[in-house]
Design a protein around this motif. Structure first.
Motif, PDB file in Angstrom:
ATOM      1  N   ASP A   1     -45.025 -63.093 -16.318  1.00  0.00           N
ATOM      2  CA  ASP A   1     -45.758 -63.902 -17.272  1.00  0.00           C
ATOM      3  C   ASP A   1     -47.102 -63.307 -17.664  1.00  0.00           C
ATOM      4  O   ASP A   1     -47.464 -63.298 -18.835  1.00  0.00           O
ATOM      5  CB  ASP A   1     -45.957 -65.304 -16.698  1.00  0.00           C
ATOM      6  CG  ASP A   1     -46.593 -66.254 -17.695  1.00  0.00           C
ATOM      7  OD1 ASP A   1     -46.550 -65.970 -18.903  1.00  0.00           O
ATOM      8  OD2 ASP A   1     -47.131 -67.286 -17.272  1.00  0.00           O
ATOM      9  N   GLY A   2     -47.891 -62.842 -16.725  1.00  0.00           N
ATOM     10  CA  GLY A   2     -49.238 -62.355 -17.012  1.00  0.00           C
ATOM     11  C   GLY A   2     -49.622 -61.231 -16.080  1.00  0.00           C
ATOM     12  O   GLY A   2     -48.800 -60.754 -15.281  1.00  0.00           O
ATOM     13  N   PRO A   3     -50.877 -60.773 -16.137  1.00  0.00           N
ATOM     14  CA  PRO A   3     -51.312 -59.638 -15.307  1.00  0.00           C
ATOM     15  C   PRO A   3     -51.103 -59.866 -13.812  1.00  0.00           C
ATOM     16  O   PRO A   3     -50.620 -58.967 -13.107  1.00  0.00           O
ATOM     17  CB  PRO A   3     -52.796 -59.512 -15.653  1.00  0.00           C
ATOM     18  CG  PRO A   3     -52.916 -60.073 -17.034  1.00  0.00           C
ATOM     19  CD  PRO A   3     -51.922 -61.191 -17.095  1.00  0.00           C
ATOM     20  N   ALA A   4     -51.444 -61.055 -13.308  1.00  0.00           N
ATOM     21  CA  ALA A   4     -51.270 -61.314 -11.875  1.00  0.00           C
ATOM     22  C   ALA A   4     -49.794 -61.314 -11.495  1.00  0.00           C
ATOM     23  O   ALA A   4     -49.413 -60.789 -10.436  1.00  0.00           O
ATOM     24  CB  ALA A   4     -51.913 -62.653 -11.505  1.00  0.00           C
ATOM     25  N   ASP A   5     -48.956 -61.890 -12.357  1.00  0.00           N
ATOM     26  CA  ASP A   5     -47.515 -61.903 -12.086  1.00  0.00           C
ATOM     27  C   ASP A   5     -46.928 -60.494 -12.189  1.00  0.00           C
ATOM     28  O   ASP A   5     -46.037 -60.136 -11.408  1.00  0.00           O
ATOM     29  CB  ASP A   5     -46.815 -62.839 -13.070  1.00  0.00           C
ATOM     30  CG  ASP A   5     -47.307 -64.265 -12.955  1.00  0.00           C
ATOM     31  OD1 ASP A   5     -47.173 -64.854 -11.876  1.00  0.00           O
ATOM     32  OD2 ASP A   5     -47.856 -64.774 -13.952  1.00  0.00           O
TER      33      ASP A   5
END
Length: 385
Positions: free
Chosen positions: A161-165
């Protein structure tokens, strides 16, 4: 009223000239105030309801984002005037601006009403990160009775989904398959493991006769193209016409209670996002939503396709998915919908593991309009039963 609409257009549709504002918020211009539990094609047809209808709904944290990029809890969308204070726009003002633009749209009926949508579902997968599973859906709905309707669905694959994911996915060895908990059926509280893949699937193309020979959409009941085209263009008459079919429950299940405001929002959203109604009726649907006290302004957002828009929303307390907010993203410059989202407010059940404020389900309109081209001569569908 004319002065109010001119102000709304000025605030929503023109770039702010200050360099700092442009640098931080230039892509929030020309924005607008457009599930399934999406109002869907006629029952017993081949059509899928799309990601929004299959899971029954979720919703958005009511976070309004100003044109300068700041976020906070506010009653309406905001954008600073040049050299002046920030101006707050109500959901009513946003919807009335969209209605005015919708009224001026052209309306030349063709052989098919063609739509292309890209849908996304967020899942918290084994490994402790979130992926978005995306699919594309095309539909060709005939304008005349006794014709065939066509549909094309394709899985586009899942991705973090995003940078952390993405970082968590890479730490896990960048797997190409995932296991995610998913509802066993529409509106169900029980979950079961579901496999996901980063690889796209093959297009699945179908065609079938219209229900009863002429029914094309579900609008509290099965309706024909003639029914849709004959809907009243006055917001009060439109509301009265639709509410005849409200029975205290949702559009997807008679066992799920639903308030009249949320039911009207859901049905009106279908008119705006999915259906080949006349421009005047689309404008009336916007005006009908503008009169619902429970509809609020979220503000300037980007949709799942990265397009700038302005969102309005309504909140739902669900049986199996916690507190959710249904978000409609519009382009007020054209009076058309960009799409719809369901964002998590308080996760529970089917949304457990997703962070408050995250988009659970999205359905973005990437193409819509009348065409005389048969599905076999357009990109996507191939003939065959």
């Amino acid at each position: 009223m004319d002065d109010e609409l001119r102000m709304v257009r000025s605030l929503l549709d023109k770039p702010a000239p200050e360099p700092a504002v442009v640098a931080m918020g230039r892509d929030r211009l020309r924005t607008a105030a457009r599930a399934r539990g999406r109002t869907r094609p006629a029952r017993r047809t081949m059509w899928m309801t799309g990601g929004l209808g299959l899971t029954a709904a979720a919703a958005a944290a009511a976070v309004a984002i100003s044109a300068t990029g700041a976020a906070g809890d506010r009653p309406g969308g905001t954008r600073p005037r040049t050299g002046g204070p920030t101006v707050t726009l109500s959901a009513r003002s946003i919807l009335l601006a969209a209605a005015t633009e919708a009224d001026g749209q052209t309306d030349k009926v063709g052989r098919y009403w063609h739509t292309t949508t890209v849908n996304g579902n967020a899942y918290r997968v084994t490994g402790g990160y979130t992926v978005i599973d995306r699919s594309q859906q095309e539909q060709w709905t005939p304008s005349l009775p006794q014709q065939e309707q066509w549909g094309s669905d394709q899985r586009l694959g899942a991705r973090p989904d995003g940078p952390a994911d993405t970082a968590a996915w890479k730490r896990a060895g960048s797997p190409t398959t995932f296991t995610a908990p998913a509802p066993k059926g529409p509106g169900k509280g029980k979950l079961e493991p579901m496999p996901l893949s980063t690889q796209p699937g093959r297009p699945n193309v179908n065609r079938s006769p219209l229900v009863d020979g002429d029914k094309v959409f579900w609008l509290g009941r099965n309706v024909s193209m003639k029914d849709l085209r004959a809907l009243p263009a006055d917001p009060q008459r439109l509301k009265a016409s639709l509410k005849r079919w409200y029975a205290g429950h949702g559009t997807e299940s008679s066992s799920d209670p639903m308030s009249s405001d949320l039911w009207l929002y859901t049905v009106a959203k279908g008119l705006i996002t999915d259906m080949p109604v006349t421009p005047k009726v689309r404008g009336a649907a916007f005006r009908m939503l503008a009169d619902l006290k429970t509809v609020t302004a979220i503000g300037s957002v980007k949709d799942a396709q990265g397009r700038p828009g302005t969102a309005i929303a309504i909140t739902e307390h669900t049986k199996f998915g916690g507190v959710q907010q249904h978000r409609l993203i519009l382009d007020t410059a054209t009076g058309r919908a960009l799409g719809e989202e369901i964002v998590v407010v308080q996760p529970s059940g089917t949304t457990a593991g997703l962070a408050p404020g995250s988009v659970w389900i999205s359905s973005m309109v990437v193409a819509q309009g009348w065409t005389d081209s048969a599905p076999g001569s357009t990109s996507g569908a191939q003939r065959g039963h």
